[in-house]
Scaffold this motif. Structure first.
Motif, PDB file in Angstrom:
ATOM      1  N   PRO A  36      -9.435  -5.605  -4.938  1.00 14.54           N
ATOM      2  CA  PRO A  36      -8.820  -6.570  -4.118  1.00 14.54           C
ATOM      3  C   PRO A  36      -7.883  -7.500  -5.033  1.00 14.54           C
ATOM      4  CG  PRO A  36     -11.006  -6.719  -3.943  1.00 14.54           C
ATOM      5  CD  PRO A  36     -10.944  -5.579  -4.819  1.00 14.54           C
ATOM      6  N   SER A  37      -7.165  -8.231  -4.743  1.00 10.96           N
ATOM      7  CA  SER A  37      -6.492  -9.422  -5.623  1.00 10.96           C
ATOM      8  C   SER A  37      -7.469 -10.295  -5.513  1.00 10.96           C
ATOM      9  CB  SER A  37      -5.169  -9.761  -4.979  1.00 10.96           C
ATOM     10  OG  SER A  37      -5.462 -10.411  -3.820  1.00 10.96           O
ATOM     11  N   LEU A  38      -7.352 -11.383  -6.509  1.00  9.29           N
ATOM     12  CA  LEU A  38      -8.106 -12.575  -6.292  1.00  9.29           C
ATOM     13  C   LEU A  38      -8.024 -13.441  -5.234  1.00  9.29           C
ATOM     14  CD1 LEU A  38     -10.229 -14.059  -8.177  1.00  9.29           C
ATOM     15  CD2 LEU A  38      -8.023 -15.286  -9.447  1.00  9.29           C
ATOM     16  N   GLU A  39      -6.835 -13.566  -4.927  1.00 10.62           N
ATOM     17  CA  GLU A  39      -6.269 -14.553  -3.602  1.00 10.62           C
ATOM     18  C   GLU A  39      -6.901 -13.956  -2.321  1.00 10.62           C
ATOM     19  OE1 GLU A  39      -4.238 -13.280  -5.848  1.00 10.62           O
ATOM     20  OE2 GLU A  39      -3.684 -15.303  -6.785  1.00 10.62           O
ATOM     21  N   VAL A  40      -6.867 -12.492  -2.212  1.00 13.14           N
ATOM     22  CA  VAL A  40      -7.548 -11.984  -0.891  1.00 13.14           C
ATOM     23  C   VAL A  40      -8.916 -12.334  -0.846  1.00 13.14           C
ATOM     24  CG1 VAL A  40      -8.040  -9.627   0.269  1.00 13.14           C
ATOM     25  CG2 VAL A  40      -5.784 -10.489  -0.463  1.00 13.14           C
ATOM     26  N   ALA A  41      -9.518 -12.059  -1.916  1.00 15.58           N
ATOM     27  CA  ALA A  41     -11.202 -12.160  -1.933  1.00 15.58           C
ATOM     28  C   ALA A  41     -11.529 -13.680  -1.895  1.00 15.58           C
ATOM     29  CB  ALA A  41     -11.621 -11.769  -3.437  1.00 15.58           C
ATOM     30  N   ALA A  42     -10.495 -14.538  -2.295  1.00 14.42           N
ATOM     31  CA  ALA A  42     -10.919 -15.927  -2.202  1.00 14.42           C
ATOM     32  C   ALA A  42     -10.809 -16.343  -0.620  1.00 14.42           C
ATOM     33  CB  ALA A  42      -9.851 -16.664  -3.152  1.00 14.42           C
ATOM     34  N   VAL A  43      -9.723 -15.719  -0.149  1.00 11.33           N
ATOM     35  CA  VAL A  43      -9.482 -16.241   1.158  1.00 11.33           C
ATOM     36  C   VAL A  43     -10.635 -16.044   2.384  1.00 11.33           C
ATOM     37  CG1 VAL A  43      -8.142 -15.613   3.518  1.00 11.33           C
ATOM     38  CG2 VAL A  43      -7.056 -16.512   1.298  1.00 11.33           C
ATOM     39  N   SER A  44     -11.059 -14.541   2.028  1.00  8.47           N
ATOM     40  CA  SER A  44     -12.119 -13.989   2.620  1.00  8.47           C
ATOM     41  C   SER A  44     -13.527 -14.793   2.375  1.00  8.47           C
ATOM     42  CB  SER A  44     -12.320 -12.375   2.192  1.00  8.47           C
ATOM     43  OG  SER A  44     -13.437 -11.815   2.841  1.00  8.47           O
ATOM     44  N   LYS A  45     -13.790 -14.857   0.964  1.00  5.74           N
ATOM     45  CA  LYS A  45     -15.159 -15.494   0.833  1.00  5.74           C
ATOM     46  C   LYS A  45     -15.357 -17.116   1.141  1.00  5.74           C
ATOM     47  CE  LYS A  45     -19.699 -14.887  -0.953  1.00  5.74           C
ATOM     48  NZ  LYS A  45     -20.270 -16.267  -0.878  1.00  5.74           N
ATOM     49  N   GLN A  46     -14.212 -17.499   1.050  1.00  5.37           N
ATOM     50  CA  GLN A  46     -14.167 -19.224   1.413  1.00  5.37           C
ATOM     51  C   GLN A  46     -14.476 -19.246   2.848  1.00  5.37           C
ATOM     52  OE1 GLN A  46     -12.242 -21.462   3.340  1.00  5.37           O
ATOM     53  NE2 GLN A  46     -13.452 -23.051   2.171  1.00  5.37           N
ATOM     54  N   VAL A  47     -13.909 -18.372   3.729  1.00  3.76           N
ATOM     55  CA  VAL A  47     -13.864 -18.734   4.881  1.00  3.76           C
ATOM     56  C   VAL A  47     -15.535 -18.170   5.552  1.00  3.76           C
ATOM     57  CG1 VAL A  47     -13.195 -17.951   7.405  1.00  3.76           C
ATOM     58  CG2 VAL A  47     -11.581 -18.640   5.650  1.00  3.76           C
TER      59      VAL A  47
ATOM     60  N   SER B 291     -14.238 -10.706   6.778  1.00  2.00           N
ATOM     61  CA  SER B 291     -14.454  -9.644   6.321  1.00  2.00           C
ATOM     62  C   SER B 291     -13.556  -8.364   6.420  1.00  2.00           C
ATOM     63  CB  SER B 291     -15.825  -9.214   7.148  1.00  2.00           C
ATOM     64  OG  SER B 291     -16.072  -7.818   6.707  1.00  2.00           O
ATOM     65  N   GLN B 292     -13.006  -8.240   7.311  1.00  2.00           N
ATOM     66  CA  GLN B 292     -12.084  -7.103   7.683  1.00  2.00           C
ATOM     67  C   GLN B 292     -10.817  -7.446   6.834  1.00  2.00           C
ATOM     68  OE1 GLN B 292     -10.958  -6.297  11.780  1.00  2.00           O
ATOM     69  NE2 GLN B 292     -12.884  -7.470  12.304  1.00  2.00           N
ATOM     70  N   ILE B 293     -10.289  -8.578   6.581  1.00  2.00           N
ATOM     71  CA  ILE B 293      -9.192  -8.857   5.706  1.00  2.00           C
ATOM     72  C   ILE B 293      -9.534  -8.884   4.248  1.00  2.00           C
ATOM     73  CG2 ILE B 293      -7.994 -11.064   4.496  1.00  2.00           C
ATOM     74  CD1 ILE B 293      -8.059 -12.390   7.345  1.00  2.00           C
ATOM     75  N   GLY B 294     -10.932  -9.128   3.825  1.00  2.00           N
ATOM     76  CA  GLY B 294     -11.319  -8.619   2.510  1.00  2.00           C
ATOM     77  C   GLY B 294     -11.204  -7.255   2.340  1.00  2.00           C
ATOM     78  N   CYS B 295     -11.957  -6.476   3.231  1.00  2.00           N
ATOM     79  CA  CYS B 295     -12.136  -4.948   2.889  1.00  2.00           C
ATOM     80  C   CYS B 295     -10.719  -4.271   3.089  1.00  2.00           C
ATOM     81  CB  CYS B 295     -13.133  -4.327   3.987  1.00  2.00           C
ATOM     82  SG  CYS B 295     -14.910  -4.955   3.771  1.00  2.00           S
ATOM     83  N   ALA B 296      -9.854  -4.939   3.631  1.00  2.00           N
ATOM     84  CA  ALA B 296      -8.567  -4.174   3.840  1.00  2.00           C
ATOM     85  C   ALA B 296      -7.826  -3.645   2.724  1.00  2.00           C
ATOM     86  CB  ALA B 296      -7.500  -4.771   5.003  1.00  2.00           C
TER      87      ALA B 296
ATOM     88  N   LEU C 259     -13.017   1.463   1.842  1.00  2.00           N
ATOM     89  CA  LEU C 259     -13.599   0.195   1.907  1.00  2.00           C
ATOM     90  C   LEU C 259     -13.672  -0.348   3.495  1.00  2.00           C
ATOM     91  CD1 LEU C 259     -15.763  -1.790   1.127  1.00  2.00           C
ATOM     92  CD2 LEU C 259     -13.638  -3.157  -0.017  1.00  2.00           C
ATOM     93  N   SER C 260     -12.532  -0.143   3.951  1.00  2.00           N
ATOM     94  CA  SER C 260     -12.201  -0.524   5.445  1.00  2.00           C
ATOM     95  C   SER C 260     -13.084   0.202   6.512  1.00  2.00           C
ATOM     96  CB  SER C 260     -10.697  -0.494   5.876  1.00  2.00           C
ATOM     97  OG  SER C 260     -10.109  -1.462   5.418  1.00  2.00           O
ATOM     98  N   ASP C 261     -13.139   1.664   6.005  1.00  2.00           N
ATOM     99  CA  ASP C 261     -13.894   2.508   6.737  1.00  2.00           C
ATOM    100  C   ASP C 261     -15.274   2.047   6.909  1.00  2.00           C
ATOM    101  OD1 ASP C 261     -11.588   4.341   7.353  1.00  2.00           O
ATOM    102  OD2 ASP C 261     -12.105   5.539   5.578  1.00  2.00           O
ATOM    103  N   ILE C 262     -15.835   1.937   5.766  1.00  8.54           N
ATOM    104  CA  ILE C 262     -17.193   1.608   5.623  1.00  8.54           C
ATOM    105  C   ILE C 262     -17.740   0.026   6.056  1.00  8.54           C
ATOM    106  CG2 ILE C 262     -17.577   3.402   4.116  1.00  8.54           C
ATOM    107  CD1 ILE C 262     -18.456   0.933   2.294  1.00  8.54           C
ATOM    108  N   GLU C 263     -16.682  -0.855   6.290  1.00  4.53           N
ATOM    109  CA  GLU C 263     -16.840  -2.172   6.708  1.00  4.53           C
ATOM    110  C   GLU C 263     -18.109  -2.239   7.627  1.00  4.53           C
ATOM    111  OE1 GLU C 263     -16.186  -6.134   8.612  1.00  4.53           O
ATOM    112  OE2 GLU C 263     -16.123  -4.088   9.307  1.00  4.53           O
TER     113      GLU C 263
ATOM    114  N   LEU D 294       1.844 -14.506   4.577  1.00  2.00           N
ATOM    115  CA  LEU D 294       2.227 -13.023   4.443  1.00  2.00           C
ATOM    116  C   LEU D 294       2.270 -12.398   3.342  1.00  2.00           C
ATOM    117  CD1 LEU D 294       5.560 -13.708   6.895  1.00  2.00           C
ATOM    118  CD2 LEU D 294       3.113 -12.393   7.471  1.00  2.00           C
ATOM    119  N   SER D 295       2.608 -13.177   2.016  1.00  2.00           N
ATOM    120  CA  SER D 295       2.375 -12.336   0.806  1.00  2.00           C
ATOM    121  C   SER D 295       0.923 -12.008   0.636  1.00  2.00           C
ATOM    122  CB  SER D 295       2.867 -13.436  -0.261  1.00  2.00           C
ATOM    123  OG  SER D 295       1.717 -14.403  -0.402  1.00  2.00           O
ATOM    124  N   LEU D 296      -0.084 -12.511   1.143  1.00  2.00           N
ATOM    125  CA  LEU D 296      -1.600 -12.078   0.848  1.00  2.00           C
ATOM    126  C   LEU D 296      -1.688 -10.698   1.489  1.00  2.00           C
ATOM    127  CD1 LEU D 296      -3.661 -15.226   1.915  1.00  2.00           C
ATOM    128  CD2 LEU D 296      -3.413 -14.326  -0.317  1.00  2.00           C
ATOM    129  N   ARG D 297      -1.033 -10.515   2.508  1.00  2.00           N
ATOM    130  CA  ARG D 297      -1.244  -9.141   3.439  1.00  2.00           C
ATOM    131  C   ARG D 297      -0.589  -7.955   2.495  1.00  2.00           C
ATOM    132  NH1 ARG D 297      -1.904  -8.429   9.630  1.00  2.00           N
ATOM    133  NH2 ARG D 297      -2.979  -6.490   8.586  1.00  2.00           N
TER     134      ARG D 297
END
Lengths: 239, 383
Positions: A155-166, A145-150, A50-54, A234-237
């Motif tokens: 993806p975890s719910l938390e990572v998607a949440a951070v990405s879409k919220q921002v 976008s990069q955080i979400g696609c990584a 997913l990162s490759d095609i971001e 850090l735990s999100l990463r």
């Protein structure tokens, strides 16, 4: 990466625009082979992450393609008919980032061309300061976008949440500054800016707006046993 | 400006490995520090802590080993500083020396100057302050009027600096002064001098801030005699050197974490209250923003690690960071005062009000918001 993005952009450019027939458009996209980008190589796809095609999804945003290209790529890779909300949200974020880039580019170019008071309005500090703020918001959307696609297709719910919220939260300010800089021409049917801001507003709300996802990040943070924000981030990463 | 220059970057595992040790050192030192002091983060200092950091090898992380450094990259320093700021450790004493002065001395100094200053900085024994602003030169830094003239024995310095954080603790100042020409010559004829703050003719007076804290000073130079080797770098190259120094000053994680201690104290309070969706959303939006800003800050540091000077990128992230940091005290104060029935630790209130009052500094120090946005606009091709 340019070998991947370049031909994709050329293909999109040939089928983008408001007068394009949607059937013709989809046929061209399908024939390009890009819809199998995420499918594993063993299954006949390109085996990309997913990162490759971001950058490709951002390109869809830049050309305001509303056909479900990214969704189809993900569905084919996963072999499913419907995608989970976290992944759908992240795909929308990448498109938001592309739209945001395009809208910034249009606004910068308009500010450099449009002459008032005997000079391009881009020379006025009030306009420059607003476009700087817009640039900052575009950067936030891109990083979201990069955080979400990584995290790939699960993806975890938390990572998607951070990405879409921002990303969703950047939309009102980006659209508002773009229209302020363009003036009255920007709110006409004929001028293209509205096609991009219309799509931007829609994707802000699609699969949950900033308020929906803020609630999810907040719940995770409050229930976490991590003492500090640094530890939580850090735990999100790692998730 | 190409936004592709700022991409999600990994911190190498060898740098991440520093985290447990710095956490341990912080925990051993901040146990008794009240919240409002921790909330001042890099504006508060403690020489005992700075020496302990030096002893443990956490200062001068990017400097060569022969000067007492750890010869690591900027991302190692990012890890250490992120932990320090997140906990509100008292880093103020060594802060300027470790963040920028040492790097400027390494880059522009002679071998003798490096040997004289860098080992002591790495041991946490020698502190520096910044000599840029003057009463007539704020954002318009090129208009500095402090002046040094060549003498038989070195230099004679006259003039004044102001808003000099930590001058009362510092041993040296790196001062931007005019060494030839007139103020009208702008960025021509400026040089950087290493000023021993114990030299005769120097007067340092406190300028208490609005919280009553002593951070700022005004520093007067009255016929101060300095040796030849007070000149740092090339005579007349002060402007390009100070530009490099500002890149170090603007690019660090302190530009996003200034309100983190306060944010965490408030989150701990909220976690003890009955669930409420409105405040859960506020916790979420602030946490999400900080998470993305953090990755942008790592991305800027990665550009530094690649040997670049990411001036526009650092300006973008610093302005975003300052806006975030400033929003925190205001939003959480509203949240707490929206729940008057709750009992709130008076220390939390004290910290919120302290940060509320000093928060305007976040978009002044290291380049004002308006100056940064001008840099960003130029970087995007306007003007």
């Amino acid at each position: 990466m340019d070998e991947l993005l370049g031909p994709f952009e050329q293909m999109l450019a040939s089928v983008a625009g408001r007068s394009v027939d949607s059937v013709v458009q989809w046929k061209a996209i399908e024939e390009s082979g890009y819809l199998d980008a995420l499918v594993p190589e063993a299954a006949g796809g390109a085996g990309l992450s997913l990162s490759d095609i971001e950058p490709l999804i951002r390109a869809l945003g830049r050309f305001a393609i509303t056909a479900p290209v990214a969704e189809t790529m993900a569905k084919r890779a996963l072999g499913v008919d419907t995608l989970g909300r976290p992944l759908s949200a992240i795909l929308a974020v990448a498109e938001i980032a592309g739209l945001a880039e395009k809208i910034l580019e249009m606004s910068l170019s308009y500010a450099n061309d449009r002459v008032q008071f005997g000079k391009p309005i881009g020379k006025l500090q009030v306009i420059q300061q607003q476009l700087a703020v817009m640039g900052e918001q575009v950067l936030m959307a891109r990083m979201a976008s990069q955080i979400g696609c990584a995290h790939g297709l699960a993806p975890s719910l938390e990572v998607a949440a951070v990405s879409k919220q921002v990303a969703s939260a950047t939309v009102p300010q980006i659209a508002s500054i773009a229209h302020a800089v363009h003036g009255a021409i920007g709110i006409t049917e004929e001028f293209d800016l509205q096609r991009y801001t219309r799509r931007l507003h829609a994707l802000r709300l699609a699969h949950g707006s900033e308020g929906y996802w803020a609630n999810i990040v907040g719940k995770a943070r409050l229930q976490s046993d991590r003492q500090s924000s640094v530890e939580f981030i850090l735990s999100l990463r790692k998730s | 400006m190409n936004f592709d220059h700022l991409t999600l970057s990994e911190i190498p595992a060898t740098d991440e490995e520093l985290r447990p040790a710095i956490r341990e050192l912080i925990a051993a030192h901040i146990g008794n520090m009240p919240l409002y002091k921790r909330a001042r983060t890099w504006m508060g200092g403690d020489a005992v802590f700075s020496r302990a950091m030096g002893q443990a090898g956490f200062l001068g992380l990017t400097l060569p080993r022969k000067y007492g450094g750890a010869e690591r990259g900027p991302l190692a320093r990012f890890v250490v500083v992120e932990e320090l700021l997140g906990a509100g450790a008292p880093v103020g004493m060594h802060w300027i020396a470790d963040r920028q002065s040492a790097l400027v001395i390494l880059k522009f100094g002679t071998e003798a100057q490096r040997e004289q200053y860098l080992p002591k900085i790495c041991r946490g024994e020698m502190y520096f302050c910044i000599g840029m602003s003057e009463p007539g030169s704020g954002s318009d830094l090129a208009s500095v009027r402090s002046r040094a003239e060549r003498t038989e024995n070195g230099w004679r310095l006259n003039g004044q600096k102001v808003w000099t954080s930590g001058a009362h603790h510092a041993h040296y100042m790196i001062a931007l002064v005019r060494t030839s020409g007139e103020p009208a010559d702008r960025n021509q004829g400026l040089s950087q001098l290493l000023v021993d703050l114990n030299a005769p003719g120097i007067t340092i007076r406190p300028v208490p801030d609005l919280n009553g804290d002593h951070d700022f000073n005004e520093v007067f130079f009255d016929n101060v005699e300095l040796p030849h080797d007070a000149l740092l770098g090339e005579e007349g190259a002060g402007w390009s050197q100070v530009t490099a120094e500002l890149a170090y000053e603007r690019s660090g994680p302190e530009r996003i974490y200034s309100s983190a201690v306060l944010l965490d104290a408030w989150i701990q309070h909220v976690a003890r209250q009955p669930q409420c969706e409105a405040r859960q959303r506020l916790v979420g939006s602030l946490t999400a923003q900080l998470a993305v800003l953090r990755e942008l800050s790592v991305a800027v540091t990665s550009r530094l690690a690649a040997g670049e000077q990411p001036v526009v990128e650092a300006s973008l992230v610093k302005d975003l960071g300052a806006t975030f940091e400033q929003s925190v005290p205001s939003l959480i104060a509203d949240d707490l005062a929206s729940h008057p029935e709750e009992s709130v630790d008076p220390e939390l209130w004290h910290a919120i009000m302290t940060v509320t009052h000093i928060a305007p500094a976040f978009s002044l120090r290291g380049g004002t918001r308006e100056i940064l946005r001008g840099i960003i606009a130029r970087g995007m091709g306007l003007r």
